[in-house]
Design a protein around this motif. Structure first.
Motif, PDB file in Angstrom:
ATOM      1  N   ILE A 173     -16.679  -1.791  58.457  1.00 50.78           N
ATOM      2  CA  ILE A 173     -16.840  -2.153  59.638  1.00 50.78           C
ATOM      3  C   ILE A 173     -17.168  -0.689  60.406  1.00 50.78           C
ATOM      4  O   ILE A 173     -17.190   0.874  59.619  1.00 50.78           O
ATOM      5  CB  ILE A 173     -14.660  -1.562  60.247  1.00 50.78           C
ATOM      6  N   CYS A 174     -18.008  -1.017  61.189  1.00 52.80           N
ATOM      7  CA  CYS A 174     -19.122   0.311  62.183  1.00 52.80           C
ATOM      8  C   CYS A 174     -18.232   1.363  62.335  1.00 52.80           C
ATOM      9  O   CYS A 174     -17.124   1.243  62.651  1.00 52.80           O
ATOM     10  CB  CYS A 174     -20.066  -0.091  62.817  1.00 52.80           C
ATOM     11  N   ASP A 175     -18.738   2.661  63.312  1.00 55.59           N
ATOM     12  CA  ASP A 175     -17.506   3.457  63.758  1.00 55.59           C
ATOM     13  C   ASP A 175     -17.345   2.932  65.327  1.00 55.59           C
ATOM     14  O   ASP A 175     -15.336   3.110  65.510  1.00 55.59           O
ATOM     15  CB  ASP A 175     -17.856   4.804  64.278  1.00 55.59           C
ATOM     16  N   GLU A 176     -18.254   2.598  65.995  1.00 57.76           N
ATOM     17  CA  GLU A 176     -17.782   1.873  67.387  1.00 57.76           C
ATOM     18  C   GLU A 176     -18.409   0.133  67.225  1.00 57.76           C
ATOM     19  O   GLU A 176     -19.141  -0.164  67.750  1.00 57.76           O
ATOM     20  CB  GLU A 176     -18.053   2.843  68.125  1.00 57.76           C
ATOM     21  N   PRO A 177     -17.221  -0.425  66.953  1.00 55.15           N
ATOM     22  CA  PRO A 177     -17.768  -2.089  66.568  1.00 55.15           C
ATOM     23  C   PRO A 177     -16.977  -3.180  68.138  1.00 55.15           C
ATOM     24  O   PRO A 177     -16.267  -2.096  68.722  1.00 55.15           O
ATOM     25  CB  PRO A 177     -16.627  -2.317  65.658  1.00 55.15           C
ATOM     26  N   PRO A 178     -18.264  -3.940  67.950  1.00 54.56           N
ATOM     27  CA  PRO A 178     -17.585  -4.577  69.352  1.00 54.56           C
ATOM     28  C   PRO A 178     -16.970  -4.607  69.668  1.00 54.56           C
ATOM     29  O   PRO A 178     -15.935  -5.190  68.727  1.00 54.56           O
ATOM     30  CB  PRO A 178     -19.414  -5.559  69.766  1.00 54.56           C
ATOM     31  N   PHE A 179     -16.569  -5.754  71.003  1.00 51.51           N
ATOM     32  CA  PHE A 179     -15.202  -6.208  70.756  1.00 51.51           C
ATOM     33  C   PHE A 179     -14.940  -7.658  71.046  1.00 51.51           C
ATOM     34  O   PHE A 179     -13.810  -7.784  69.462  1.00 51.51           O
ATOM     35  CB  PHE A 179     -14.607  -6.228  72.646  1.00 51.51           C
ATOM     36  N   SER A 180     -16.464  -8.636  70.506  1.00 51.57           N
ATOM     37  CA  SER A 180     -16.073  -9.642  70.161  1.00 51.57           C
ATOM     38  C   SER A 180     -16.480  -9.605  68.360  1.00 51.57           C
ATOM     39  O   SER A 180     -17.825  -9.322  68.658  1.00 51.57           O
ATOM     40  CB  SER A 180     -17.043 -10.411  71.089  1.00 51.57           C
ATOM     41  N   VAL A 181     -16.330 -10.735  68.300  1.00 54.22           N
ATOM     42  CA  VAL A 181     -16.932 -10.663  66.287  1.00 54.22           C
ATOM     43  C   VAL A 181     -18.131 -11.536  66.749  1.00 54.22           C
ATOM     44  O   VAL A 181     -19.048 -11.568  66.040  1.00 54.22           O
ATOM     45  CB  VAL A 181     -15.993 -11.588  65.670  1.00 54.22           C
ATOM     46  N   ARG A 182     -18.289 -12.354  67.901  1.00 51.14           N
ATOM     47  CA  ARG A 182     -19.877 -13.904  67.987  1.00 51.14           C
ATOM     48  C   ARG A 182     -20.934 -12.181  68.642  1.00 51.14           C
ATOM     49  O   ARG A 182     -21.447 -13.431  68.500  1.00 51.14           O
ATOM     50  CB  ARG A 182     -18.936 -13.955  69.051  1.00 51.14           C
ATOM     51  N   GLU A 183     -20.732 -10.760  68.829  1.00 52.34           N
ATOM     52  CA  GLU A 183     -21.467 -10.175  69.565  1.00 52.34           C
ATOM     53  C   GLU A 183     -22.100  -9.722  67.956  1.00 52.34           C
ATOM     54  O   GLU A 183     -23.479  -9.217  68.197  1.00 52.34           O
ATOM     55  CB  GLU A 183     -20.869  -8.750  69.844  1.00 52.34           C
ATOM     56  N   GLY A 184     -21.723  -9.387  66.933  1.00 52.58           N
ATOM     57  CA  GLY A 184     -22.558  -9.208  65.914  1.00 52.58           C
ATOM     58  C   GLY A 184     -22.392  -7.386  65.977  1.00 52.58           C
ATOM     59  O   GLY A 184     -21.818  -6.980  66.797  1.00 52.58           O
ATOM     60  N   GLY A 185     -23.055  -6.710  64.525  1.00 57.48           N
ATOM     61  CA  GLY A 185     -23.321  -5.015  64.721  1.00 57.48           C
ATOM     62  C   GLY A 185     -21.736  -5.023  64.143  1.00 57.48           C
ATOM     63  O   GLY A 185     -21.678  -3.717  64.804  1.00 57.48           O
ATOM     64  N   ILE A 186     -20.706  -5.350  63.803  1.00 59.52           N
ATOM     65  CA  ILE A 186     -19.463  -5.012  63.310  1.00 59.52           C
ATOM     66  C   ILE A 186     -20.051  -4.588  61.737  1.00 59.52           C
ATOM     67  O   ILE A 186     -18.422  -3.266  61.941  1.00 59.52           O
ATOM     68  CB  ILE A 186     -18.718  -6.274  63.134  1.00 59.52           C
ATOM     69  N   LEU A 187     -20.362  -4.967  61.511  1.00 58.29           N
ATOM     70  CA  LEU A 187     -20.295  -4.755  59.519  1.00 58.29           C
ATOM     71  C   LEU A 187     -21.441  -3.330  60.749  1.00 58.29           C
ATOM     72  O   LEU A 187     -22.218  -3.484  60.536  1.00 58.29           O
ATOM     73  CB  LEU A 187     -21.301  -5.440  58.397  1.00 58.29           C
ATOM     74  N   ARG A 188     -20.969  -2.042  58.941  1.00 61.86           N
ATOM     75  CA  ARG A 188     -22.378  -1.246  58.710  1.00 61.86           C
ATOM     76  C   ARG A 188     -23.031  -1.210  58.276  1.00 61.86           C
ATOM     77  O   ARG A 188     -23.226  -2.503  57.550  1.00 61.86           O
ATOM     78  CB  ARG A 188     -21.671   0.379  57.582  1.00 61.86           C
ATOM     79  N   THR A 189     -24.431  -0.557  58.955  1.00 62.18           N
ATOM     80  CA  THR A 189     -26.098  -1.487  57.849  1.00 62.18           C
ATOM     81  C   THR A 189     -25.807  -1.128  56.661  1.00 62.18           C
ATOM     82  O   THR A 189     -25.401  -0.400  55.741  1.00 62.18           O
ATOM     83  CB  THR A 189     -27.123  -0.559  58.007  1.00 62.18           C
ATOM     84  N   GLY A 190     -26.325  -2.185  55.858  1.00 63.94           N
ATOM     85  CA  GLY A 190     -26.458  -2.108  54.477  1.00 63.94           C
ATOM     86  C   GLY A 190     -25.185  -2.516  54.073  1.00 63.94           C
ATOM     87  O   GLY A 190     -24.633  -2.883  52.061  1.00 63.94           O
ATOM     88  N   TYR A 191     -24.120  -3.339  54.186  1.00 65.20           N
ATOM     89  CA  TYR A 191     -23.239  -3.405  53.942  1.00 65.20           C
ATOM     90  C   TYR A 191     -23.052  -5.294  52.686  1.00 65.20           C
ATOM     91  O   TYR A 191     -23.583  -5.676  54.423  1.00 65.20           O
ATOM     92  CB  TYR A 191     -21.394  -3.373  54.904  1.00 65.20           C
ATOM     93  N   SER A 192     -22.457  -5.521  52.048  1.00 65.47           N
ATOM     94  CA  SER A 192     -23.005  -6.792  51.859  1.00 65.47           C
ATOM     95  C   SER A 192     -21.381  -7.127  51.406  1.00 65.47           C
ATOM     96  O   SER A 192     -20.202  -6.938  50.587  1.00 65.47           O
ATOM     97  CB  SER A 192     -23.814  -7.098  49.826  1.00 65.47           C
TER      98      SER A 192
END
Length: 437
Positions: free
Chosen positions: A418-437
């Motif tokens: 999980i990235c340091d500042e994830p968005p509130f909604s899971v539908r926005e994307g951008g939750i996972l760190r770059t390169g995480y599988s």
């Protein structure tokens, strides 16, 4: 009357299966309500009634409807739950872009006053109990669950059950009660629940049947027999616990794996106080306004975490009877009072720990978002500091805390993903760190 469209036919079929709920029917980016549900929701939520049948000349033949955006629905649902309503969430079960014909929909969860898990609908320092009440002649049983934390307990009363049940209800103050027929028909119990506590009362029906209830209890807690849980001689408690689990499974429709421990309440554990005595002692709320301010709990509560606040409230509401347990608790208090440095360091550490119980419950539910998981990792990161501070203590209660699992593997796993500042909604994307599988 005009022939029903496939979508309306689908709506009415689902509504027929959930007649006692307000049905939030997902259409695109909105939850829509129709007919009586729409009228009620418009009145309670100050929404505007609309219709799609503007081509129908007779206004009486038009279908009233109103809706709320799905991304802000939680606030509206919270207002309805606070007023004592039940809300059935009907979601699209397939991608509309890939669906052939009508999108498949069904109810994925029923939210009731006693099954709320969302933090916005809960008091931070107060548990939210759902209960089941079983009565058969002079015997009876109760079971209580706080779904937001996984707490689950049951009690058995072989005689004078009604008075014991009333005292337990006064202690736990459930927001919702599932009652067996005899309990629902008992004037004292029903009046106490509806008038004194303002609880929503549900008919229990055949959920209280002993054999089915015992099977549900054994399955939930991973045992072969109710004897392993101390319920071998407590049939009424088994009926109540099984009925409560049945209601939870029916409404939540998901894994309840965070409910892992059943506590059997007995006469030798806690002092039983009747409702009038509890009120007059002003243990958790003052007699004049019903607020916490001015009560014993208000004087004592200097807790730094929501979990601590709920625990202290439970201690005040349920005074211990066992001298051994009392001395154990007081030994921990005495050591902390006598060590100002240790106490100060613990306070500083606890201030960094959020509501782990409810965060874990939302994760198990599948309703946790990126911010919840990030908050959970921050809580876990403080546990090694907490155990290190307690490594040299003498009190048995504090030593037990010092030996707890610090969840280092869970913390590392969340930090990797999980990235340091994830968005509130899971539908926005951008939750996972770059390169995480």
């Amino acid at each position: 009357m005009a022939e029903l469209t496939p979508m309306k036919r689908q709506y009415y079929e689902i509504k027929q299966r959930n007649p006692d709920c307000l049905l939030f029917f997902r259409l695109g980016d909105f939850y829509e309500m129709f007919d009586d549900d729409a009228r009620l929701a418009a009145r309670e939520l100050d929404l505007t009634l609309t219709t799609r049948d503007r081509n129908v000349e007779d206004p009486a033949e038009r279908t009233p409807m109103c809706g709320v955006p799905y991304h802000s629905a939680e606030a509206y649902i919270g207002r309805l739950i606070a007023k004592g309503y039940k809300v059935a969430i009907c979601e699209q079960l397939e991608d509309p872009a890939l669906a052939k014909g009508l999108v498949d929909r069904d109810v994925i969860r029923i939210i009731t006053p006693g099954t709320v898990t969302e933090s916005s609908m809960l008091e931070e320092n107060k548990s939210n109990y759902l209960c089941a009440v079983y009565l058969s002649g002079q015997s009876g049983g109760t079971a209580f669950c706080d779904l937001s934390t996984g707490e689950f307990c049951a009690a058995n009363y072989p005689a004078d059950a009604v008075s014991h049940i009333l005292n337990e209800l006064g202690r736990f103050t459930p927001r919702e009660a599932v009652c067996a027929d005899a309990a629902a028909e008992n004037d004292d119990i029903r009046t106490f629940l509806t008038k004194r506590l303002g609880s929503l009362v549900e008919a229990g029906g055949d959920r209280f049947e002993y054999m089915a209830a015992a099977a549900r209890v054994c399955e939930q807690f991973g045992v072969q027999s109710t004897d392993e849980l101390g319920l071998g001689e407590a049939p009424a408690a088994v009926c109540a616990a099984g009925a409560l689990l049945a209601y939870l499974h029916e409404t939540q429709k998901c894994d309840l794996g965070h409910i892992r421990r059943l506590e059997l309440l007995g006469d030798d554990h806690y002092m039983e106080l009747d409702y009038t005595t509890r009120r007059n002692l002003e243990l958790t709320e003052n007699l004049r306004s019903g607020e916490k301010r001015g009560s014993l709990l208000w004087v004592l509560d200097k807790t730094k975490t929501p979990m601590g606040g709920r625990l202290l409230r439970a201690w005040v509401e349920r005074p211990l009877l066992s001298p051994v347990q009392i001395r154990r608790r007081l030994g921990a208090v005495e050591e902390l009072v006598g060590d100002n440095v240790l106490r100060g360091e613990l306070i500083r550490c606890l201030r960094e720990i959020g509501d782990m119980q409810r965060l874990v419950s939302r994760a198990v539910y599948g309703s946790a978002n990126g911010r919840d998981l990030h908050a959970l990792a921050l809580c876990c990161a403080q546990l090694p500091n907490l155990t290190a501070l307690l490594k040299d203590v003498h009190s048995a209660a504090l030593r037990d805390i010092a030996q707890m699992d610090t969840l280092a593997d869970l913390c590392a796993r969340i930090d990797r993903a999980i990235c340091d500042e994830p968005p509130f909604s899971v539908r926005e994307g951008g939750i996972l760190r770059t390169g995480y599988s």
